[in-house]
Design a protein around this motif. Structure first.
Motif, PDB file in Angstrom:
ATOM      1  N   UNK A   1     -12.634   1.307  41.504  1.00  0.00           N
ATOM      2  CA  UNK A   1     -12.694   0.031  40.788  1.00  0.00           C
ATOM      3  C   UNK A   1     -11.829   0.077  39.524  1.00  0.00           C
ATOM      4  N   UNK A   2     -11.343  -1.070  39.137  1.00  0.00           N
ATOM      5  CA  UNK A   2     -10.599  -1.170  37.880  1.00  0.00           C
ATOM      6  C   UNK A   2     -11.563  -1.336  36.714  1.00  0.00           C
TER       7      UNK A   2
ATOM      8  N   UNK B   1       3.010  -6.813  33.369  1.00  0.00           N
ATOM      9  CA  UNK B   1       1.836  -6.348  34.106  1.00  0.00           C
ATOM     10  C   UNK B   1       0.935  -5.543  33.172  1.00  0.00           C
ATOM     11  N   UNK B   2      -0.371  -5.821  33.152  1.00  0.00           N
ATOM     12  CA  UNK B   2      -1.260  -5.056  32.271  1.00  0.00           C
ATOM     13  C   UNK B   2      -1.363  -3.594  32.699  1.00  0.00           C
ATOM     14  N   UNK B   3      -1.741  -2.749  31.755  1.00  0.00           N
ATOM     15  CA  UNK B   3      -1.913  -1.323  32.043  1.00  0.00           C
ATOM     16  C   UNK B   3      -2.947  -1.143  33.149  1.00  0.00           C
ATOM     17  N   UNK B   4      -2.738  -0.085  33.939  1.00  0.00           N
ATOM     18  CA  UNK B   4      -3.605   0.173  35.087  1.00  0.00           C
ATOM     19  C   UNK B   4      -4.732   1.118  34.658  1.00  0.00           C
ATOM     20  N   UNK B   5      -5.880   0.555  34.323  1.00  0.00           N
ATOM     21  CA  UNK B   5      -7.038   1.354  33.919  1.00  0.00           C
ATOM     22  C   UNK B   5      -8.058   1.356  35.059  1.00  0.00           C
ATOM     23  N   UNK B   6      -8.289   2.548  35.612  1.00  0.00           N
ATOM     24  CA  UNK B   6      -9.195   2.674  36.756  1.00  0.00           C
ATOM     25  C   UNK B   6     -10.446   3.453  36.366  1.00  0.00           C
ATOM     26  N   UNK B   7     -11.560   3.088  36.975  1.00  0.00           N
ATOM     27  CA  UNK B   7     -12.793   3.845  36.773  1.00  0.00           C
ATOM     28  C   UNK B   7     -12.704   5.168  37.526  1.00  0.00           C
TER      29      UNK B   7
END
Length: 267
Positions: free
Chosen positions: A166-167, A134-140
């Motif tokens: 939003x991501x 699973x890709x890293x969870x990068x959120x705005x």
């Protein structure tokens, strides 16, 4: 004539050195390492079978470890292993059961082991590690300025406020299914002392129906915000007015937003 004698003498010397070398080599002791038979207490095959395509585990018989890697976009809440052992070996009864609550496994960690015994008296215990691609969870950030948090007025319970996040990656592979999101995702608001207030509802969305993947959190779904039902339904000041950080977990990845949001009550 003199040159011929010198050449002959050199030849004799070379032959002598060669014979001496061969003699010494023949006298060198050769050590034979004893053969160590492979232990019968071995796991020979490990795979996950409750997926559309079987996932083969990587077995290391030296370190007695098994590694299973889940592909991107696959969010299994439980894993069903199929385990085979070497001839003459036996897996401990009951140890090949369903691996449940995978979100808890990724959140807190858990030791999963498989003891094996064999008729030759050997024993081994293999340790399983489950990984996810699973890709890293990068959120705005919800609040662009840490000193000016976005404000949510929770004075009236009939006003439904949502934290929409939003991501950074527009096409993040969320499931986008409400029921599944509740089993593989967790979200909370964290105060300055580290106390968490958990959400009971989480919604995700992903393209192509929308332009950007997102997670949405209804503030009225925070545990303790609503008590009672019907005519006795009550909206409580939970959490209390103040600044909070949004903490998100989606399956194996977790992130806490750097900038806070603000909760207020005008009564």
């Amino acid at each position: 004539m003199k040159n011929q004698l010198l050449t002959t003498q050199k030849f004799k010397i070379s032959i002598g050195l060669l014979l001496s070398s061969l003699y010494l080599s023949s006298c060198t002791k050769t050590e034979i390492q004893p053969y160590e038979p492979e232990s019968m207490a071995r796991i020979s095959s490990f795979k996950i079978v409750n997926t559309s395509k079987e996932i083969i585990g990587a077995i290391d018989n030296e370190t007695k470890t098994i590694t299973v890697t889940l592909p991107e976009g696959l969010y299994m809440t439980s894993l069903e292993p199929e385990i085979k052992v070497a001839t003459g070996a036996t897996l401990k009864q009951g140890s090949d059961t369903l691996i449940t609550n995978m979100v808890d496994y990724f959140t807190k960690g858990r030791t999963i082991q498989y003891p094996v015994t064999a008729t030759d008296g050997s024993t081994a215990t293999y340790t399983l590690t489950v990984k996810s691609d699973q890709p890293a969870l990068h959120m705005q950030e919800v609040s662009s300025d840490p000193n000016a948090p976005v404000v949510y007025d929770q004075t009236h319970g009939y006003v439904f406020n949502f934290i929409h996040i939003n991501t950074v990656q527009p096409n993040y592979p969320f499931i986008g299914n409400y029921e599944i999101d509740l089993t593989i995702a967790h979200a909370s608001l964290v105060d300055k002392d580290g106390k968490e207030y958990f959400f009971k509802q989480i919604t995700s969305g992903t393209p192509p129906s929308i332009s950007n993947s997102y997670i949405e959190l209804p503030l009225n779904s925070i545990e303790g915000r609503m008590t009672g039902s019907g005519s006795s339904l009550q909206y409580n000041k939970v959490p209390a007015a103040g600044d909070y950080y949004v903490k998100l977990r989606y399956y194996s990845r977790e992130v806490t937003l750097k900038n806070p949001i603000r909760i207020i009550y005008n009564n």
